[in-house]
Design a protein around this motif. Structure first.
Motif, PDB file in Angstrom:
ATOM      1  N   THR A 150       5.217   0.189   5.678  1.00  0.00           N
ATOM      2  CA  THR A 150       6.363  -0.656   6.009  1.00  0.00           C
ATOM      3  C   THR A 150       7.269   0.042   7.018  1.00  0.00           C
ATOM      4  O   THR A 150       7.266   1.272   7.129  1.00  0.00           O
ATOM      5  CB  THR A 150       7.184  -0.992   4.751  1.00  0.00           C
ATOM      6  OG1 THR A 150       7.747   0.215   4.226  1.00  0.00           O
ATOM      7  CG2 THR A 150       6.333  -1.672   3.694  1.00  0.00           C
ATOM      8  N   PRO A 151       8.070  -0.736   7.751  1.00  0.00           N
ATOM      9  CA  PRO A 151       9.023  -0.118   8.677  1.00  0.00           C
ATOM     10  C   PRO A 151       9.941   0.888   7.985  1.00  0.00           C
ATOM     11  O   PRO A 151      10.272   1.922   8.575  1.00  0.00           O
ATOM     12  CB  PRO A 151       9.806  -1.324   9.213  1.00  0.00           C
ATOM     13  CG  PRO A 151       8.824  -2.449   9.165  1.00  0.00           C
ATOM     14  CD  PRO A 151       8.034  -2.213   7.900  1.00  0.00           C
ATOM     15  N   ALA A 152      10.353   0.587   6.757  1.00  0.00           N
ATOM     16  CA  ALA A 152      11.226   1.514   6.035  1.00  0.00           C
ATOM     17  C   ALA A 152      10.530   2.840   5.767  1.00  0.00           C
ATOM     18  O   ALA A 152      11.159   3.903   5.773  1.00  0.00           O
ATOM     19  CB  ALA A 152      11.699   0.890   4.722  1.00  0.00           C
ATOM     20  N   ILE A 177       4.643  -7.608  12.128  1.00  0.00           N
ATOM     21  CA  ILE A 177       5.597  -6.602  11.648  1.00  0.00           C
ATOM     22  C   ILE A 177       5.052  -5.199  11.881  1.00  0.00           C
ATOM     23  O   ILE A 177       5.752  -4.316  12.391  1.00  0.00           O
ATOM     24  CB  ILE A 177       5.896  -6.823  10.157  1.00  0.00           C
ATOM     25  CG1 ILE A 177       6.626  -8.159   9.949  1.00  0.00           C
ATOM     26  CG2 ILE A 177       6.728  -5.671   9.593  1.00  0.00           C
ATOM     27  CD1 ILE A 177       6.759  -8.574   8.500  1.00  0.00           C
ATOM     28  N   SER A 178       3.791  -4.998  11.530  1.00  0.00           N
ATOM     29  CA  SER A 178       3.179  -3.677  11.673  1.00  0.00           C
ATOM     30  C   SER A 178       3.153  -3.219  13.132  1.00  0.00           C
ATOM     31  O   SER A 178       3.470  -2.064  13.441  1.00  0.00           O
ATOM     32  CB  SER A 178       1.759  -3.702  11.105  1.00  0.00           C
ATOM     33  OG  SER A 178       1.078  -2.490  11.361  1.00  0.00           O
ATOM     34  N   ASN A 179       2.786  -4.124  14.032  1.00  0.00           N
ATOM     35  CA  ASN A 179       2.641  -3.744  15.437  1.00  0.00           C
ATOM     36  C   ASN A 179       3.967  -3.409  16.105  1.00  0.00           C
ATOM     37  O   ASN A 179       3.991  -2.803  17.177  1.00  0.00           O
ATOM     38  CB  ASN A 179       1.927  -4.848  16.212  1.00  0.00           C
ATOM     39  CG  ASN A 179       0.429  -4.816  15.976  1.00  0.00           C
ATOM     40  OD1 ASN A 179      -0.071  -3.988  15.215  1.00  0.00           O
ATOM     41  ND2 ASN A 179      -0.296  -5.716  16.604  1.00  0.00           N
ATOM     42  N   ALA A 180       5.057  -3.808  15.486  1.00  0.00           N
ATOM     43  CA  ALA A 180       6.369  -3.470  16.038  1.00  0.00           C
ATOM     44  C   ALA A 180       6.763  -2.030  15.741  1.00  0.00           C
ATOM     45  O   ALA A 180       7.657  -1.481  16.385  1.00  0.00           O
ATOM     46  CB  ALA A 180       7.432  -4.413  15.466  1.00  0.00           C
ATOM     47  N   ASP A 192       4.147   0.479  13.842  1.00  0.00           N
ATOM     48  CA  ASP A 192       3.026   1.385  13.557  1.00  0.00           C
ATOM     49  C   ASP A 192       2.117   1.471  14.779  1.00  0.00           C
ATOM     50  O   ASP A 192       1.142   0.737  14.906  1.00  0.00           O
ATOM     51  CB  ASP A 192       2.253   0.882  12.335  1.00  0.00           C
ATOM     52  CG  ASP A 192       1.292   1.922  11.788  1.00  0.00           C
ATOM     53  OD1 ASP A 192       1.018   2.926  12.496  1.00  0.00           O
ATOM     54  OD2 ASP A 192       0.804   1.751  10.655  1.00  0.00           O
ATOM     55  N   VAL A 193       2.437   2.381  15.673  1.00  0.00           N
ATOM     56  CA  VAL A 193       1.739   2.482  16.964  1.00  0.00           C
ATOM     57  C   VAL A 193       0.273   2.852  16.780  1.00  0.00           C
ATOM     58  O   VAL A 193      -0.598   2.377  17.511  1.00  0.00           O
ATOM     59  CB  VAL A 193       2.436   3.521  17.865  1.00  0.00           C
ATOM     60  CG1 VAL A 193       1.698   3.666  19.191  1.00  0.00           C
ATOM     61  CG2 VAL A 193       3.878   3.119  18.104  1.00  0.00           C
ATOM     62  N   ARG A 194      -0.040   3.664  15.795  1.00  0.00           N
ATOM     63  CA  ARG A 194      -1.405   4.172  15.637  1.00  0.00           C
ATOM     64  C   ARG A 194      -2.410   3.061  15.364  1.00  0.00           C
ATOM     65  O   ARG A 194      -3.578   3.185  15.718  1.00  0.00           O
ATOM     66  CB  ARG A 194      -1.451   5.194  14.504  1.00  0.00           C
ATOM     67  CG  ARG A 194      -0.677   6.478  14.774  1.00  0.00           C
ATOM     68  CD  ARG A 194      -0.751   7.405  13.586  1.00  0.00           C
ATOM     69  NE  ARG A 194      -0.186   6.784  12.395  1.00  0.00           N
ATOM     70  CZ  ARG A 194      -0.277   7.306  11.171  1.00  0.00           C
ATOM     71  NH1 ARG A 194      -0.934   8.441  10.988  1.00  0.00           N
ATOM     72  NH2 ARG A 194       0.278   6.695  10.143  1.00  0.00           N
ATOM     73  N   GLN A 195      -1.980   1.998  14.734  1.00  0.00           N
ATOM     74  CA  GLN A 195      -2.919   0.941  14.348  1.00  0.00           C
ATOM     75  C   GLN A 195      -2.761  -0.317  15.192  1.00  0.00           C
ATOM     76  O   GLN A 195      -3.400  -1.328  14.915  1.00  0.00           O
ATOM     77  CB  GLN A 195      -2.721   0.602  12.865  1.00  0.00           C
ATOM     78  CG  GLN A 195      -2.818   1.823  11.951  1.00  0.00           C
ATOM     79  CD  GLN A 195      -2.946   1.430  10.507  1.00  0.00           C
ATOM     80  OE1 GLN A 195      -4.005   1.003  10.067  1.00  0.00           O
ATOM     81  NE2 GLN A 195      -1.871   1.575   9.744  1.00  0.00           N
ATOM     82  N   ARG A 196      -1.922  -0.249  16.212  1.00  0.00           N
ATOM     83  CA  ARG A 196      -1.560  -1.449  16.959  1.00  0.00           C
ATOM     84  C   ARG A 196      -2.747  -2.102  17.653  1.00  0.00           C
ATOM     85  O   ARG A 196      -2.917  -3.321  17.604  1.00  0.00           O
ATOM     86  CB  ARG A 196      -0.476  -1.105  17.982  1.00  0.00           C
ATOM     87  CG  ARG A 196       0.015  -2.303  18.786  1.00  0.00           C
ATOM     88  CD  ARG A 196       1.112  -1.880  19.730  1.00  0.00           C
ATOM     89  NE  ARG A 196       2.309  -1.434  19.001  1.00  0.00           N
ATOM     90  CZ  ARG A 196       3.290  -0.734  19.554  1.00  0.00           C
ATOM     91  NH1 ARG A 196       3.204  -0.362  20.816  1.00  0.00           N
ATOM     92  NH2 ARG A 196       4.344  -0.389  18.837  1.00  0.00           N
TER      93      ARG A 196
END
Length: 263
Positions: free
Chosen positions: A210-212, A37-40, A42-46
């Motif tokens: 979170t995405p939100a 979910i995060s990698n979709a 949050d680019v900085r931590q991908r």
């Protein structure tokens, strides 16, 4: 509680216990789902999280990995049925709390009662929203996220869109609990910053947005409020994303009342 989804999720996890320790499988699934979910978004931590993801999946065979997205699908459908702490319920259904040194998650029905008592009526909540544009909630020991999910449901029941009018900062010392909360907050589209850290020691080491939170530009909104009201309590800790291995001390929003609707 969606008992059918709970049974299906538990059965899928149980199918993996013949080759792996079930407690480890549950923790690995939580980490992989949270990273996906995060990698979709949050680019900085991908990059760092993708490396962690690959390190985990190497331990499983192809047919075993095929079960992971099936579990996520069932979790998603359960949360679409009704707001609930489906992962906390799964943790207990699999009897993993016995292995986790007696770690128990608060029953969702109790969390919902607490949320309704704390937020009061529509007029009380709307007054804060009219003054500040949104309300904030701070949870210093989030667990699987039941208290925050219940808060979101209570706000929704008052006719207020929590996806636009609520922001959450939540902390837990257990990375697995943070992953559980992050997954559920993300699927319910709750704007939140979930932090791996020790509230009592004021040590924090990893952020999960979170995405939100990201799609709603909440970092900017909260920062703008802090600039406009420099004497106000900080809504988001000072620390930017920090490497998981490095502990830093920051100003904490933890220690405030569980549901903080003040200025």
């Amino acid at each position: 509680m969606s008992t059918q989804h709970l049974k299906t999720i538990s059965k899928l996890f149980e199918s993996l216990r013949y080759r792996h320790d079930l407690y480890t499988v549950f923790s690995d699934w939580c980490a992989c789902a949270a990273i996906a979910i995060s990698n979709a978004i949050d680019v900085r931590q991908r990059e760092a999280r993708e490396a962690r993801y690959l390190d985990i999946v190497r331990r499983y065979q192809k047919d075993e990995l095929a079960i992971f997205p099936q579990i996520l699908g069932e979790v998603t459908m359960a949360l679409e049925t009704a707001p609930q702490d489906i992962l906390g319920a799964t943790f207990h259904e699999l009897e993993l709390h016995n292995k986790a040194r007696g770690q128990f998650f608060t029953p969702y029905e109790l969390c919902l009662m607490m949320a309704k008592i704390n937020i009061g009526g529509f007029d009380d909540l709307q007054k804060v929203i009219n003054a500040h544009g949104y309300v904030t909630a701070h949870e210093p020991a989030v667990g699987a996220g039941a208290t925050i999910i219940a808060l979101a449901e209570a706000i929704k029941d008052l006719g207020i869109n929590y996806q636009r009018k609520l922001h959450v900062v939540a902390v837990d010392v257990d990375p697995r609990a943070v992953h559980m909360a992050y997954i559920q907050f993300s699927l319910l589209h709750i704007p939140a910053q979930v932090i791996v850290g020790d509230t009592l020691r004021m040590e924090f080491r990893e952020d999960w947005f979170t995405p939100a939170h990201i799609l709603g530009f909440w970092s900017g909104r909260l920062a703008a409020k802090q600039v406009a009201q420099p004497d106000a309590k900080p809504e988001v800790p000072d620390a930017a994303v920090t490497p998981p291995a490095k502990k830093v001390k920051i100003r904490s929003t933890a220690g405030l009342p569980l549901f903080d609707f003040s200025d």
